[in-house]
Design a protein around this motif. Structure first.
Motif, PDB file in Angstrom:
ATOM      1  N   ASP A   1       0.858  -1.183   0.023  1.00  0.00           N
ATOM      2  CA  ASP A   1      -0.040   0.100   0.026  1.00  0.00           C
ATOM      3  C   ASP A   1       0.884   1.402   0.030  1.00  0.00           C
ATOM      4  OD1 ASP A   1       0.881   0.074   2.520  1.00  0.00           O
ATOM      5  OD2 ASP A   1      -1.054  -0.742   3.566  1.00  0.00           O
ATOM      6  N   GLU A   2       0.274   2.435  -0.065  1.00  0.00           N
ATOM      7  CA  GLU A   2       0.920   3.814  -0.150  1.00  0.00           C
ATOM      8  C   GLU A   2       2.109   3.722   1.246  1.00  0.00           C
ATOM      9  OE1 GLU A   2      -1.609   6.940  -0.682  1.00  0.00           O
ATOM     10  OE2 GLU A   2      -2.521   6.462  -2.538  1.00  0.00           O
ATOM     11  N   GLU A   3       1.506   3.453   2.327  1.00  0.00           N
ATOM     12  CA  GLU A   3       2.694   3.584   3.407  1.00  0.00           C
ATOM     13  C   GLU A   3       3.771   2.717   3.306  1.00  0.00           C
ATOM     14  OE1 GLU A   3       2.520   2.942   8.462  1.00  0.00           O
ATOM     15  OE2 GLU A   3       0.815   2.558   7.270  1.00  0.00           O
ATOM     16  N   GLY A   4       3.529   1.293   2.791  1.00  0.00           N
ATOM     17  CA  GLY A   4       4.734   0.542   2.507  1.00  0.00           C
ATOM     18  C   GLY A   4       5.502   1.156   1.404  1.00  0.00           C
ATOM     19  N   GLU A   5       4.842   1.653   0.669  1.00  0.00           N
ATOM     20  CA  GLU A   5       5.858   2.329  -0.622  1.00  0.00           C
ATOM     21  C   GLU A   5       6.499   3.448  -0.083  1.00  0.00           C
ATOM     22  OE1 GLU A   5       3.062   1.414  -4.481  1.00  0.00           O
ATOM     23  OE2 GLU A   5       2.907   3.552  -3.498  1.00  0.00           O
ATOM     24  N   ARG A   6       5.880   4.213   0.745  1.00  0.00           N
ATOM     25  CA  ARG A   6       6.893   5.580   1.412  1.00  0.00           C
ATOM     26  C   ARG A   6       7.993   5.028   2.327  1.00  0.00           C
ATOM     27  NH1 ARG A   6       2.640   7.325   3.325  1.00  0.00           N
ATOM     28  NH2 ARG A   6       2.826   6.973   5.416  1.00  0.00           N
ATOM     29  N   LYS A   7       7.810   3.910   3.063  1.00  0.00           N
ATOM     30  CA  LYS A   7       8.754   3.444   3.837  1.00  0.00           C
ATOM     31  C   LYS A   7       9.789   2.687   3.156  1.00  0.00           C
ATOM     32  CE  LYS A   7       7.235   1.913   7.872  1.00  0.00           C
ATOM     33  NZ  LYS A   7       6.103   1.323   8.842  1.00  0.00           N
ATOM     34  N   ILE A   8       9.645   2.007   2.409  1.00  0.00           N
ATOM     35  CA  ILE A   8      10.651   1.227   1.468  1.00  0.00           C
ATOM     36  C   ILE A   8      11.660   2.112   0.743  1.00  0.00           C
ATOM     37  CG2 ILE A   8      11.074  -0.453  -0.334  1.00  0.00           C
ATOM     38  CD1 ILE A   8       8.183  -1.661   0.148  1.00  0.00           C
ATOM     39  N   ALA A   9      12.921   1.729   0.901  1.00  0.00           N
ATOM     40  CA  ALA A   9      14.018   2.757   0.030  1.00  0.00           C
ATOM     41  C   ALA A   9      14.044   2.232  -1.338  1.00  0.00           C
ATOM     42  CB  ALA A   9      15.216   2.285   0.991  1.00  0.00           C
ATOM     43  N   ILE A  10      14.114   0.979  -1.764  1.00  0.00           N
ATOM     44  CA  ILE A  10      14.283   0.598  -3.253  1.00  0.00           C
ATOM     45  C   ILE A  10      12.991  -0.537  -3.236  1.00  0.00           C
ATOM     46  CG2 ILE A  10      15.567  -0.440  -4.513  1.00  0.00           C
ATOM     47  CD1 ILE A  10      18.319   0.504  -3.369  1.00  0.00           C
TER      48      ILE A  10
END
Length: 286
Positions: free
Chosen positions: A238-247
């Protein structure tokens, strides 16, 4: 192989330039560079522009996925090859591809997706190619996997091939899968691997993740700065996961097809030297 839908791949032919930008930012290679790195070749060793690649629609099983063959053809052209979709389907389409002088023929049904090298009389499959492509992306993102802790989510067809590659690379692997038989089979082959039955706990403590599953992963579980390669479909984050993932490396089709094309084309070379860490896992259908 996960059955794709037209919605999943509809934008593939129009997003390849953007795919290159994102891959280069994350792993230092564009799609073509990643595919050549995976197979262990320099782009000068294999001139894709010399190749004619055909994509044959197949009606067997659940029938043709709208846009699939066109997407495969677009990826082949993006790599520099000349490519076309045959007007006829199935065996008739294969015959037309051979008659047109195709060097490589892509075909997929509900069970298998292969790239057949006409000159070499050998084929490579999407499962191994996808596993290799995403493994290579993870290796490029971190520099070396030797001694690094990697969470492998999914022990199915792609996951089990990824496990082979991670093991050879010296990664310290923890695997999660809800299918106990798959886990037991994987652990018999890879005795150094660990098993975790709590997906949330495993994700929360993992900085390197190879997600070969369609599992939905809430962003609150994801560790800040994680590096994730995720061939699993449908998309997991989800959007939160995408924001926290560096690559984050993910696409529905492009990486697997690019590796298939380069790997299949390489079978015509007199000598192909795969990277030492993947050579033992290279298998072709002959």
């Amino acid at each position: 192989m996960t059955r794709l839908t037209s919605d999943m791949i509809g934008g593939v032919p129009y997003s390849l330039a953007d795919r290159d930008v994102k891959l280069t930012k994350g792993v230092g290679k564009d799609l073509k560079g990643l595919a050549f790195e995976a197979v262990g070749l320099d782009p000068h060793d294999l001139v894709m522009e010399d190749l004619l690649i055909a994509s044959v629609p197949v009606t067997a099983g659940q029938s043709i996925i709208s846009g699939f063959s066109e997407s495969v053809s677009a990826v082949a052209e993006h790599l520099g090859a000349r490519s076309f979709v045959t007007g006829r389907t199935d065996v008739s389409g294969f015959y037309d591809a051979i008659s047109a002088g195709a060097d490589i023929v892509f075909m997929a049904d509900d069970q298998e997706f292969v790239a057949f090298n006409v000159r070499a009389g050998k084929a490579v499959d999407n499962v191994r190619s996808t596993a290799l492509g995403y493994f290579t992306a993870l290796r490029l993102a971190v520099g070396s996997l030797d001694g690094r802790e990697v969470l492998l989510i999914g022990a199915g067809r792609v996951g089990s091939r990824a496990a082979d590659l991670l093991d050879v690379a010296g990664a310290r692997v923890t695997v999660v899968d809800k299918d106990r038989e798959r886990i037991e089979s994987l652990l018999r082959t890879h005795r150094s691997f660990n098993y975790e039955n709590d997906l949330e706990a495993a994700i929360r403590r993992s900085s390197l993740i190879y997600n070969a599953s369609p599992a939905r992963i809430p962003g609150e579980w994801v560790k800040e700065g994680a590096i994730v390669v995720s061939p699993g479909m449908p998309y997991s984050f989800d959007e939160e996961g995408e924001r926290k993932i560096a690559i984050l490396v993910h696409d529905p089709l492009q990486i697997g097809v690019a590796v298939m094309a380069v790997w299949s084309a390489s079978l015509s070379l007199e000598k192909t030297s795969f990277p030492h860490h993947v050579r033992a896992e290279m298998e072709v259908i002959s």
